[in-house]
Each structure stands twice: as C-alpha cells, then as structure tokens.
Design a protein around this motif. Structure first.
Motif, PDB file in Angstrom:
ATOM      1  N   GLY A  71       0.809  -1.212   0.000  1.00 18.88           N
ATOM      2  CA  GLY A  71       0.000   0.000   0.000  1.00 18.88           C
ATOM      3  C   GLY A  71       0.838   1.256   0.000  1.00 18.88           C
ATOM      4  N   ASN A  72       0.192   2.356   0.308  1.00 14.84           N
ATOM      5  CA  ASN A  72       0.875   3.644   0.299  1.00 14.84           C
ATOM      6  C   ASN A  72       1.930   3.759   1.381  1.00 14.84           C
ATOM      7  OD1 ASN A  72      -0.811   4.316  -1.752  1.00 14.84           O
ATOM      8  ND2 ASN A  72      -2.236   5.488  -0.480  1.00 14.84           N
ATOM      9  N   ALA A  73       1.659   3.110   2.489  1.00 13.04           N
ATOM     10  CA  ALA A  73       2.603   3.235   3.592  1.00 13.04           C
ATOM     11  C   ALA A  73       3.831   2.366   3.395  1.00 13.04           C
ATOM     12  CB  ALA A  73       1.916   2.854   4.898  1.00 13.04           C
ATOM     13  N   GLY A  74       3.692   1.372   2.576  1.00 15.16           N
ATOM     14  CA  GLY A  74       4.796   0.437   2.427  1.00 15.16           C
ATOM     15  C   GLY A  74       4.179  -0.941   2.315  1.00 15.16           C
ATOM     16  N   SER A  75       4.981  -1.961   2.427  1.00 14.63           N
ATOM     17  CA  SER A  75       4.414  -3.298   2.317  1.00 14.63           C
ATOM     18  C   SER A  75       4.231  -3.907   3.705  1.00 14.63           C
ATOM     19  CB  SER A  75       5.325  -4.181   1.465  1.00 14.63           C
ATOM     20  OG  SER A  75       6.535  -4.399   2.152  1.00 14.63           O
TER      21      SER A  75
END
Lengths: 283, 555
Positions: A195-199
């Motif tokens: 996602g946007n935050a990271g995996s």
C-alpha cells in the motif's frame, strides 16, 4: 397468499414445489449475510438443500450452503429448482423481526416456492405475530463454474479463523492486491499487501497451533484483488475454521465452516480468480 | 539501528504514537545513545511533542552508532515517517496488547525501509516495511527547570477536569495563583460573549501532587492537544507535570517514568496582549493573525476592557507586559506572538476611553493590581480569561511598551500595540500561527513579532517555539515584539517603537483620540513604571531590562 402457519392446511402445501421450515430464521439469515455483497443472488434448491450464489465481476463467486438437515422440514418435488432473487430484500424480510439474537424469542420461517415464475413465499412468526412476504423471482442467469476440483488442488491449508480474522481486518486498503504465498518451505503461508505506507506481510508458520492441516506440494505466489476479497471478511468473521486452497491455475478457494446458534454446521465458500500480469508469458 | 520492544511495553509505545498522531502529521524518529526519540510538531508549529524511550524500555536496543559498515551519512538514522504509515502498524492497540509478544524495529538500508516486525502469538509474524524520508533533527528549545510555575497532577484529575469542557472547545485557560487553580474555556472574539457558554473549574492546590506557583498567571492553550496528551497519560497512570511561566511562553507537559521513558509536550500559549506575559512579548503579530481566536477574541466585557486596554493602552498592557517582560525577557519570540495576538486583538474595536484609563494601570500580569481592573485582565484576572489572552495576544508585545501600544498603537514602538495593527503580529504569526488556533497565533504572533527585531521570532514561532527546525519566518514585519528581544523592556524603548510603528501604522487610527501615541506611550511608560513599581511585584519590571540586544534590523 398470506396464511398463518397455524391455520395453514397441510393440503395447501401441495401446490408448492419446494417447502422448507426452520425454527430459527437466523440460521438462514446469518449465512446469507456472509455472502451479501451484491444485490441479487441465485438460489439453487435440490434434495440436498439450498445453495445461494452471489457473483461479482466474473472473478469472484460466493456460495452459501444450507443443507436440508438444518431445516425442521424440507420437501422438494423436483430435482433442482433455480431462480434469481433480490438478496437485499430477502434478507430484510428474514430479519423483519430484528436481526440480533433476542433472548428467548425466536423467529420461525417457512419458505415456499410454487415454480418457475412464481414468487418466493416467506412466512415468519415470532411470539404469535405473523408476517407474510412474497418476493418476486427473476430469471436465473448462468453462474460461473470455476471448475475447481479437488484433483487440481496444489496447496491446501486448514486453519482456525481467529488469526486470519486479524490479518484480514487490518488489510491495507490502499493496496490493490493481496498476495498469497503458499509453500512447503518457510514462510509457509504469507499474506502480503503493498500500500501507500509500504508493504505489510503476515507470516503463518505451518507448525503454528492455529494451523490444523498443512498440505503444500509446491511454492505458489498468487495475487488477488483486495476489493474482491474484502467481502469474504464477513464470512470469515462468522466462521470458526477456514480452508485455503489454490489450484494449478492459481484460483483461490476459501471455505468457511460456520456454526449457527443451534450448533449446526454450514459452509460458505469463496472462489477468486487470480490477478494476472498482462505481460505474464504464462497467461 | 535495531531495537526490540517487549510485549508489555507495546501498549505504551503504541499509545505514545497515537498521541503523537493527534498532534502532527509526521513522526520524526531518531535513535540516540540515550534512547529512541520520537518527535512531532504540528503544522503551525505551535505544538511539539517528544517521546524518549530509554534503552531500558527495550529488550534490546542498538542505536546503530557503532555500526562500522555505515558510512557517515548513515551513521545515525534521522528520519521521518508519515503518521498514517506508522498508524497502520499500531492500528488496533487492544488486539496488539493481546497478541503481540514483541516488536522489532530495524532499519533496512538496502531497500530504504524502516521495518516493524510484530512477533505475535501462535508463531505469527507480521512485518511492516515503511518508507521513510531522511531529515534533520527536530528539536525544540524549552526549559522546564526554570519555569516558575509547576503543577503535578495525576492524569485522572486532569482527565476529569477536561471532561467538563465541550468537545469542540478549542482552547482553555489555566489560571494559577497560590490559592487556587482555575481552568476555564477560552472564549474567542465572539459576537456576543453572553451567548457563549463559559465553563469554569476551580481546583485546590492540595488536589495536585505538587503545586508550585511562582508567578500568578493565566495561560491559554489548545485543548485538543491537551486531550492528546491525556490520552497517553491515562494509559501509563503516571502523574503529569505541567511547567509554565506566563502567557505567551510555552507550557510544557511532562510524563516521566523514571528512567524508562519520558514524554514532553510543549504547547504554545496565547500571548497576552496586555503584554503582561509577554513582557517579552513580541508584538503580537497576532493582530493579523488572530486566527487564534484566542486571545483576541474574547469579547467578553471584560475582555473588552482589557482589550481596549491592551490595544489601546498598550500601556496597561504594557505595564503588564513590562512586568512580565522582565520576566520573560526571554521570549522575544513569544512576545512577538503575543504582539501579534495583541495586534490582532487591537484590531478589534476598543473602547478608547477604557483604554486610556487602562493606560495608567500597569498591569502586572500576575498582579491583579493592575491599575485598571479592566486591564488587569492581563493578569489572570482577566476576565473571561479570554481577555487574558487578549493581552497576550495582542501584544504580547513588548512587554512594556506594548501596553502603550495597544491602545493606540500608540507609541510607535508600541508597535506591539500593533496588535491592532496586527501588522506586526501578523507577520509573525503568519508563520506559525497560521495553523494554530489562538494559541498558535497568539504565540506566533507574539513570537514573531518580537522579532521584528530580528528573527527572534523565527525561532520559536510564537511561543518561542522552541522548535528549532521551524523555519520561522523572520518577521518581516516589525514585530511589535516587546523588548524581549532584547529590546529591553524599557518602555520607552524606541526600538520597539520603531517596530511597532511599522505595523501600527494602520492602527494608529485606533488610537484614542486626543492622545498622541507617543505621548501615551510615554505616559504609559512612565506612568506605568511608576505604577508598576508600586504594584509591580517585580521591581525590575519597571526597569527596562534589556533582555537581549535588539537584533532587529529595524532598529
């Protein structure tokens, strides 16, 4: 034709091709809620019981099985009866007396179907109050056959639902896909989102006490659209055990074992097609 | 960098992150030798929070300093992560508490990811790879030791107190004197103060674990941020220590668990237009900004008076300011903000008459003695508290001068009065305040303005924003800032005037007719000094104390 259960003549039932009676309507409504992610559903009635199917995008299919053993009375005059119905309306009728488990009071249900073109009749009773519902049925469409047979199953894991519930509840919705990695080697089961935050990844080892059965023959990594799988969280929430299977094509089958209020067991299954890379040479 | 948090401490860590998330949008992470520092600052730079988790908080702590393989640039990881990202890791604290056995945080330099690994029950491992941005250290400059006022209370006491205020209440005012501690809601400039609900809660000093009131004062700050702080305090059941000085100066909330972790929350307070607190005040640029509704707005009757006093009289405020000024000296920034606020404040209609009257009152922030009762508001007394803010805000200005300024914007220097003019303040404020509510603005205004003189303001933003990183816009406008900046408290400080003048230019109109600003100022100045001397507790207030040489270009 509205008629109270108490006054209904047994003979009147002859006109119906299918009659099913159950003392607790919630046994039916709760299961149907687990697959309620689209407005319409296709109902298949056979001597084995009822199967209700909901599909979306030609990629995902959910099936709810209510065996004839669940019902107090179940009679069908044909081999198979099929009709399409508005699931939202059906659920509203089934829960007309309220959806929560009310202490004591139980809503009984009688479902009657006269045949092709006829409406589905529901008669619900709670504490002497009777409700008659007549829901129009629709022309049944072809449902997808995912052709998922046990012989093609490559990997199969049966586990307790509890731990998967957390993983699915916290699914990163900013991710497009949910990746399933199933392998005989570590990590044995890995769910990943990007996602946007990271995996984010969740690893489930095969020797975990949450895993009841682990049969993986080869390492497989498949991605499925999060938006398609999200509805399965409802079924997961109700279930006590879940079986995760993938076949040689990468299709995913999630089967949920749900115990109803009376301790009886019903099943809900979800089939999902994998997210393929367009430039994947294999596809 | 690598550290492992035991399951028992995850709740505290997660709660800390949740409370930081309510303050800022980005989390600054820095592993230091003495612990892992998590910091954040809000967009208007009016609130800063820092958690320091000592190595004893972790099962294993390695700050990466001794990592031979890392080159200089990677020696210390100083990074910031979007709050949203880290909240995905610590989303459901109640579940985490039950299932997570330990949490490992490490840096994956190869992929430039900060990795959070949660080892849960049943052998399940959840890994979160978060993208980070390298950045400079976020630092705030503040002092707890030197603050004259210190309260220590259990979080329960404060939670119960705060519960009495409406959820949408933006700012509250804390009024302290040795006899009692009052918390009330801050009413901004409302069209009709009588139509607004006022909540006032009094506490006895002995309800606090420790109550030390060195300077009677009223400070107004943002309630939302306080709630974030209390949200964390509740979990730890540790007492909360509050250190503050006067309006316009930052208020610091500390939760200290011996040597395991420490949380500091620094909030800007509304600069007193009256300048009392602002002594250092910075001319609140506030006027412009006034967004902070806080100070200036209180329209309560009292406030009006106050305001007027402030605005107009500046002198009255000044008096206060001055006094405070001496005290505060330090905060030029503050004053700026205050000034700003003041200026904003000043912009409001003021009753010149009152102001004039107020002029003579040298209000010592804390003293109620303020000549003008009305004016006094600067002091805690201020009525609605809001008033208080006014003073602060507006003028935080130049403590001394400001007062005068206020009223008329008088005294050029009073610029602080600018508040009205807001000009100065505004500028200052703009930087910071923009975001913040009154407080911010106030502070900002104040702080900046102070600068007028220079970038005093810049530093901290309104309330002296201790935050160094802040790129405080130097006041472009003269901050009415009070002498703090070094301008010296003296009232007659010309330098101040200069600054103020600039801003106040527009506001001169507000000046009470008949009394030339300069004159006012002077009279205020001298009058106040006399008055103040008599009343001021701080004799030195009267004296212009140059807190810091004015570095203002304007001067």
């Amino acid at each position: 034709m509205p008629m109270s259960l108490s006054t209904q003549e047994p003979a009147d039932d002859d006109q119906f091709l299918m009659i099913a009676k159950i003392d607790n309507a919630r046994s039916v409504s709760n299961i149907l809620k687990a697959i309620h992610f689209k407005e319409t559903a296709t109902v298949f009635a056979s001597s084995m019981g009822l199967k209700v199917t909901v599909e979306d995008a030609k990629c995902i299919q959910a099936n709810a099985f209510i065996q004839e053993g669940i019902f107090q009375e179940y009679a069908i005059k044909e081999d198979q009866l099929t009709f399409k119905i508005n699931l939202t309306v059906l659920l509203e009728c089934l829960t007309i007396f309220g959806s929560g488990p009310v202490g004591g009071a139980c809503t009984s249900l009688k479902m009657c179907y006269q045949g092709y073109g006829c409406p589905l009749i529901l008669i619900l009773e709670e504490d002497g109050v009777l409700t008659d519902c007549s829901i129009k049925t629709l022309e049944p469409d072809e449902v997808l056959d995912f052709n998922f047979c046990s012989t093609n199953v490559v990997n199969k894991i049966i586990m307790k639902s509890e731990c998967l519930k957390e993983a699915f509840n916290e699914l990163d919705m900013t991710s497009d896909v949910l990746e399933f990695l199933m392998s005989p080697d570590a990590p044995h089961l890995r769910l990943s989102t990007f996602g946007n935050a990271g995996s984010t990844t969740s690893d489930f080892p095969k020797d975990s006490d949450m895993v009841e059965s682990f049969q993986c023959s080869q390492t497989q990594t498949n991605r499925y659209k999060v938006s398609l799988l999200k509805p399965s969280v409802k079924a997961l929430a109700l279930s006590s055990r879940v079986s995760i299977r993938t076949d040689n094509r990468g299709f995913l089958s999630l089967q949920y074992m749900i115990k109803n209020e009376d301790g009886q067991v019903c099943f809900v299954e979800y089939y999902c097609a994998p997210d393929e890379d367009l430039d994947d040479p294999d596809h | 960098m690598k550290c492992i948090i035991p399951g028992t401490n995850i709740k505290v860590f997660g709660r800390g992150i949740h409370s930081l998330s309510k303050i800022g949008e980005e989390l600054y992470l820095e592993p230091l030798e003495h612990g892992l520092a998590l910091r954040t600052v809000n967009s208007s730079r009016s609130a800063y929070a820092c958690f320091l988790f000592a190595p004893s908080f972790f099962i294993h702590y390695d700050d990466g300093a001794g990592d031979a393989s890392s080159d200089d640039s990677e020696d210390t990881l100083r990074c910031k992560i979007a709050m949203k990202s880290i909240l995905t890791v610590f989303r459901s604290l109640s579940t985490m508490e039950k299932t997570v056995e330990r949490c490992k945080i490490k840096l994956n330099m190869k992929e430039s990811r900060l990795v959070f690994q949660l080892y849960c029950r049943h052998g399940i491992v959840k890994t979160h790879n978060l993208a980070f941005i390298e950045c400079e250290t976020l630092q705030a400059v503040f002092s707890k030791d030197m603050s004259p006022n210190s309260l220590t209370a259990s979080s329960k006491l404060l939670c119960d107190a705060v519960m009495n205020f409406q959820n949408n209440q933006e700012e509250i005012t804390l009024i302290v004197n040795p006899e009692k501690i009052v918390i009330k809601n801050y009413v901004d400039d409302e069209p009709d103060p009588n139509k607004v609900m006022h909540t006032n809660l009094s506490l006895e000093p002995d309800e606090f674990d420790n109550c030390q009131v060195g300077v009677d004062t009223e400070v107004t700050f943002c309630l939302k941020e306080l709630r974030a702080i209390l949200g964390f305090a509740e979990v730890t059941t540790l007492p909360l220590t509050i250190n503050f000085e006067t309006a316009g100066r930052p208020i610091v909330f500390t939760i200290d668990s011996d040597s395991t972790f420490e949380g500091n929350f620094v909030l800007a307070t509304l600069a007193d237009q009256q300048g009392q607190s602002q002594a250092q005040t910075q001319p609140r640029q506030a006027t412009q900004k006034r967004p902070s509704s806080k100070a200036s707005t209180s329209r309560t009757n009292n406030s009006r008076t106050n305001r007027s006093t402030q605005n107009r009289s500046g002198p009255s405020h000044n008096g206060n300011n001055m006094q405070s000024h001496s005290r505060s000296n330090i905060d030029s920034a503050r004053s700026n903000e205050v000034n700003a606020d003041y200026t904003d404040f000043m912009n409001d209609d003021t009753d010149f008459d009152i102001m004039i009257q107020n002029d003579t009152t040298v209000v010592y922030p804390r003293q109620t003695s303020v000549d003008t009762d009305k004016h006094t508001h600067t002091l805690r007394v201020k009525e609605a508290g809001a008033l208080e803010t006014h003073t602060d805000r507006s003028e935080g200005s130049v403590a001394r001068q400001t007062n005068t300024d206020r009223s008329e914007g008088s005294v050029a220097r009073q610029t602080n009065t600018d508040r009205d003019k807001g000009v100065v303040a505004r500028q200052m404020h703009t930087d910071r305040v923009e975001g913040g509510g009154a407080i911010s603005s106030a502070s900002r205004g104040g702080i900046r303005r102070v600068g007028g003189k220079g970038d005093n303001q810049s530093k901290s933003g309104r309330f002296n924003s201790p935050i160094v990183n802040n790129s405080v816009p130097s006041d472009d406008e003269e901050s009415p800032v009070l002498p703090m900046l070094g301008t010296k408290v003296k009232i007659g400080d010309t330098t101040l005037t200069e600054d103020m003048v600039v801003d106040n230019a527009d506001e001169d109109e507000d000046v009470v007719p008949g009394t030339p600003p300069a004159k006012r100022f002077r009279s205020l100045f001298f009058g106040s000094s006399q008055a103040s001397q008599s009343q001021s507790r701080n004799p030195d207030l009267c004296t212009s104390r140059v807190l810091a040489p004015d570095s203002d270009d304007e001067n």
